[in-house]
Scaffold this motif. Structure first.
Motif, PDB file in Angstrom:
ATOM      1  N   MET A   1       0.840  -1.171   0.000  1.00 34.07           N
ATOM      2  CA  MET A   1       0.000   0.000   0.000  1.00 34.07           C
ATOM      3  C   MET A   1       0.889   1.240   0.000  1.00 34.07           C
ATOM      4  O   MET A   1       1.843   1.343   0.749  1.00 34.07           O
ATOM      5  N   SER A   2       0.548   2.183  -0.829  1.00 32.71           N
ATOM      6  CA  SER A   2       1.291   3.431  -0.928  1.00 32.71           C
ATOM      7  C   SER A   2       1.044   4.307   0.296  1.00 32.71           C
ATOM      8  O   SER A   2      -0.023   4.264   0.904  1.00 32.71           O
ATOM      9  N   VAL A   3       2.026   5.113   0.625  1.00 32.67           N
ATOM     10  CA  VAL A   3       1.886   6.031   1.757  1.00 32.67           C
ATOM     11  C   VAL A   3       0.742   7.019   1.502  1.00 32.67           C
ATOM     12  O   VAL A   3       0.125   7.516   2.440  1.00 32.67           O
ATOM     13  N   ILE A   4       0.443   7.273   0.259  1.00 33.56           N
ATOM     14  CA  ILE A   4      -0.669   8.160  -0.096  1.00 33.56           C
ATOM     15  C   ILE A   4      -1.985   7.604   0.419  1.00 33.56           C
ATOM     16  O   ILE A   4      -2.860   8.342   0.850  1.00 33.56           O
ATOM     17  N   ASP A   5      -2.122   6.272   0.393  1.00 33.36           N
ATOM     18  CA  ASP A   5      -3.367   5.617   0.798  1.00 33.36           C
ATOM     19  C   ASP A   5      -3.450   5.366   2.296  1.00 33.36           C
ATOM     20  O   ASP A   5      -4.519   5.026   2.800  1.00 33.36           O
ATOM     21  N   LYS A   6      -2.343   5.523   3.008  1.00 29.62           N
ATOM     22  CA  LYS A   6      -2.349   5.304   4.456  1.00 29.62           C
ATOM     23  C   LYS A   6      -2.935   6.537   5.144  1.00 29.62           C
ATOM     24  O   LYS A   6      -2.547   7.657   4.828  1.00 29.62           O
ATOM     25  N   PRO A   7      -3.830   6.350   6.088  1.00 31.50           N
ATOM     26  CA  PRO A   7      -4.371   7.520   6.791  1.00 31.50           C
ATOM     27  C   PRO A   7      -3.357   8.069   7.787  1.00 31.50           C
ATOM     28  O   PRO A   7      -2.456   7.365   8.229  1.00 31.50           O
ATOM     29  N   SER A   8      -3.513   9.338   8.124  1.00 26.79           N
ATOM     30  CA  SER A   8      -2.714   9.927   9.193  1.00 26.79           C
ATOM     31  C   SER A   8      -3.616  10.817  10.039  1.00 26.79           C
ATOM     32  O   SER A   8      -4.673  11.259   9.588  1.00 26.79           O
ATOM     33  N   SER A   9      -3.180  11.089  11.244  1.00 21.90           N
ATOM     34  CA  SER A   9      -3.969  11.888  12.170  1.00 21.90           C
ATOM     35  C   SER A   9      -4.034  13.364  11.776  1.00 21.90           C
ATOM     36  O   SER A   9      -4.822  14.110  12.344  1.00 21.90           O
ATOM     37  N   ARG A  10      -3.252  13.793  10.807  1.00 18.79           N
ATOM     38  CA  ARG A  10      -3.246  15.202  10.410  1.00 18.79           C
ATOM     39  C   ARG A  10      -3.852  15.426   9.018  1.00 18.79           C
ATOM     40  O   ARG A  10      -3.739  16.522   8.462  1.00 18.79           O
ATOM     41  N   ASP A  11      -4.519  14.421   8.457  1.00 22.08           N
ATOM     42  CA  ASP A  11      -5.094  14.570   7.121  1.00 22.08           C
ATOM     43  C   ASP A  11      -6.148  15.674   7.067  1.00 22.08           C
ATOM     44  O   ASP A  11      -6.200  16.450   6.108  1.00 22.08           O
ATOM     45  N   ALA A  12      -6.986  15.776   8.085  1.00 24.52           N
ATOM     46  CA  ALA A  12      -8.014  16.824   8.095  1.00 24.52           C
ATOM     47  C   ALA A  12      -7.369  18.210   8.142  1.00 24.52           C
ATOM     48  O   ALA A  12      -7.827  19.144   7.467  1.00 24.52           O
ATOM     49  N   ALA A  13      -6.295  18.351   8.904  1.00 27.72           N
ATOM     50  CA  ALA A  13      -5.600  19.641   8.987  1.00 27.72           C
ATOM     51  C   ALA A  13      -4.978  20.008   7.639  1.00 27.72           C
ATOM     52  O   ALA A  13      -5.006  21.176   7.233  1.00 27.72           O
ATOM     53  N   LEU A  14      -4.430  19.018   6.936  1.00 30.92           N
ATOM     54  CA  LEU A  14      -3.860  19.273   5.614  1.00 30.92           C
ATOM     55  C   LEU A  14      -4.950  19.694   4.635  1.00 30.92           C
ATOM     56  O   LEU A  14      -4.763  20.624   3.847  1.00 30.92           O
ATOM     57  N   LYS A  15      -6.089  19.003   4.680  1.00 31.17           N
ATOM     58  CA  LYS A  15      -7.201  19.346   3.790  1.00 31.17           C
ATOM     59  C   LYS A  15      -7.668  20.772   4.057  1.00 31.17           C
ATOM     60  O   LYS A  15      -7.905  21.540   3.131  1.00 31.17           O
ATOM     61  N   GLU A  16      -7.776  21.128   5.323  1.00 33.62           N
ATOM     62  CA  GLU A  16      -8.213  22.475   5.679  1.00 33.62           C
ATOM     63  C   GLU A  16      -7.197  23.521   5.233  1.00 33.62           C
ATOM     64  O   GLU A  16      -7.556  24.573   4.702  1.00 33.62           O
ATOM     65  N   ALA A  17      -5.929  23.235   5.418  1.00 28.67           N
ATOM     66  CA  ALA A  17      -4.881  24.206   5.088  1.00 28.67           C
ATOM     67  C   ALA A  17      -4.707  24.396   3.584  1.00 28.67           C
ATOM     68  O   ALA A  17      -4.467  25.521   3.125  1.00 28.67           O
ATOM     69  N   PHE A  18      -4.815  23.303   2.819  1.00 20.70           N
ATOM     70  CA  PHE A  18      -4.518  23.384   1.393  1.00 20.70           C
ATOM     71  C   PHE A  18      -5.752  23.265   0.499  1.00 20.70           C
ATOM     72  O   PHE A  18      -5.644  23.373  -0.719  1.00 20.70           O
ATOM     73  N   GLY A  19      -6.921  22.992   1.094  1.00 15.69           N
ATOM     74  CA  GLY A  19      -8.160  23.003   0.334  1.00 15.69           C
ATOM     75  C   GLY A  19      -8.383  21.838  -0.606  1.00 15.69           C
ATOM     76  O   GLY A  19      -9.126  21.969  -1.573  1.00 15.69           O
ATOM     77  N   ALA A  20      -7.758  20.709  -0.340  1.00 19.66           N
ATOM     78  CA  ALA A  20      -7.956  19.530  -1.197  1.00 19.66           C
ATOM     79  C   ALA A  20      -7.689  18.269  -0.373  1.00 19.66           C
ATOM     80  O   ALA A  20      -7.010  18.320   0.660  1.00 19.66           O
ATOM     81  N   GLU A  21      -8.228  17.163  -0.851  1.00 20.29           N
ATOM     82  CA  GLU A  21      -7.979  15.870  -0.214  1.00 20.29           C
ATOM     83  C   GLU A  21      -6.495  15.532  -0.345  1.00 20.29           C
ATOM     84  O   GLU A  21      -5.813  15.999  -1.266  1.00 20.29           O
ATOM     85  N   VAL A  22      -6.019  14.687   0.549  1.00 20.11           N
ATOM     86  CA  VAL A  22      -4.598  14.325   0.575  1.00 20.11           C
ATOM     87  C   VAL A  22      -4.153  13.718  -0.754  1.00 20.11           C
ATOM     88  O   VAL A  22      -3.085  14.081  -1.273  1.00 20.11           O
ATOM     89  N   ALA A  23      -4.941  12.836  -1.334  1.00 22.56           N
ATOM     90  CA  ALA A  23      -4.562  12.212  -2.606  1.00 22.56           C
ATOM     91  C   ALA A  23      -4.379  13.272  -3.692  1.00 22.56           C
ATOM     92  O   ALA A  23      -3.436  13.193  -4.495  1.00 22.56           O
ATOM     93  N   GLU A  24      -5.240  14.283  -3.722  1.00 23.86           N
ATOM     94  CA  GLU A  24      -5.122  15.360  -4.706  1.00 23.86           C
ATOM     95  C   GLU A  24      -3.868  16.193  -4.439  1.00 23.86           C
ATOM     96  O   GLU A  24      -3.187  16.633  -5.375  1.00 23.86           O
ATOM     97  N   LEU A  25      -3.540  16.401  -3.173  1.00 18.42           N
ATOM     98  CA  LEU A  25      -2.326  17.153  -2.843  1.00 18.42           C
ATOM     99  C   LEU A  25      -1.086  16.419  -3.344  1.00 18.42           C
ATOM    100  O   LEU A  25      -0.161  17.035  -3.887  1.00 18.42           O
ATOM    101  N   TYR A  26      -1.062  15.094  -3.176  1.00 18.20           N
ATOM    102  CA  TYR A  26       0.065  14.306  -3.691  1.00 18.20           C
ATOM    103  C   TYR A  26       0.110  14.377  -5.219  1.00 18.20           C
ATOM    104  O   TYR A  26       1.190  14.427  -5.814  1.00 18.20           O
ATOM    105  N   THR A  27      -1.047  14.390  -5.860  1.00 15.25           N
ATOM    106  CA  THR A  27      -1.101  14.504  -7.321  1.00 15.25           C
ATOM    107  C   THR A  27      -0.536  15.848  -7.757  1.00 15.25           C
ATOM    108  O   THR A  27       0.231  15.918  -8.728  1.00 15.25           O
TER     109      THR A  27
END
Length: 146
Positions: A1-27
């Motif tokens: 499994m890719s690290v992109i698909d692994k959840p983290s406790s700060r995913d919501a904070a990243l989404k809020e800060a950058f305005g996109a889901e984590v997978a989109e941020l990696y893209t």
């Protein structure tokens, strides 16, 4: 499994800060569209996801070994000591990652200021101490002569 698909406790904070889901941020990062702050945040998030996965693995292994219905003959003090050491290391790594990621998110510029700072429009002041005076023979090497 890719690290992109692994959840983290700060995913919501990243989404809020950058305005996109984590997978989109990696893209965005893969396409070269990520600013330096997003790059740093994603690198830290990758480490965090792996550290949190390790914490969960050790926690689950200890829970499994110490189940109320578990076989007492399967318990090993040495094994539990190893798990405690590994858990300590994994938690320290997780704590370091969350602290660093939180710091990046806390200190990053607002989304509308990122483009300006990249263009060099916001002046930066760097304070450095003057170089210390060199000793009269600093770096001199004695050579023995025959």
């Amino acid at each position: 499994m890719s690290v992109i698909d692994k959840p983290s406790s700060r995913d919501a904070a990243l989404k809020e800060a950058f305005g996109a889901e984590v997978a989109e941020l990696y893209t965005q990062a893969a396409r070269g569209e990520a600013n330096a702050e997003l790059q740093r945040a994603l690198e830290l998030r990758s480490f965090l996801a792996i550290a949190e996965e390790q914490v969960a693995r050790v926690r689950d292994r200890v829970h499994s070994a110490t189940e109320p219905d578990g076989d007492m003959d399967d318990l090993s003090a040495e094994g539990l000591r190893w798990d405690a050491d590994w858990l300590d290391a994994a938690l320290a790594g997780r704590d370091d990652c969350t602290a660093a990621l939180d710091e990046v998110l806390r200190t990053m510029s607002a989304p509308n200021q990122v483009a300006a700072s990249r263009a060099g429009l916001s002046p930066k002041i760097a304070a450095t101490a003057p170089p210390a005076p060199a000793a009269s023979r600093a770096g001199a090497v004695r050579i023995r002569r025959p």
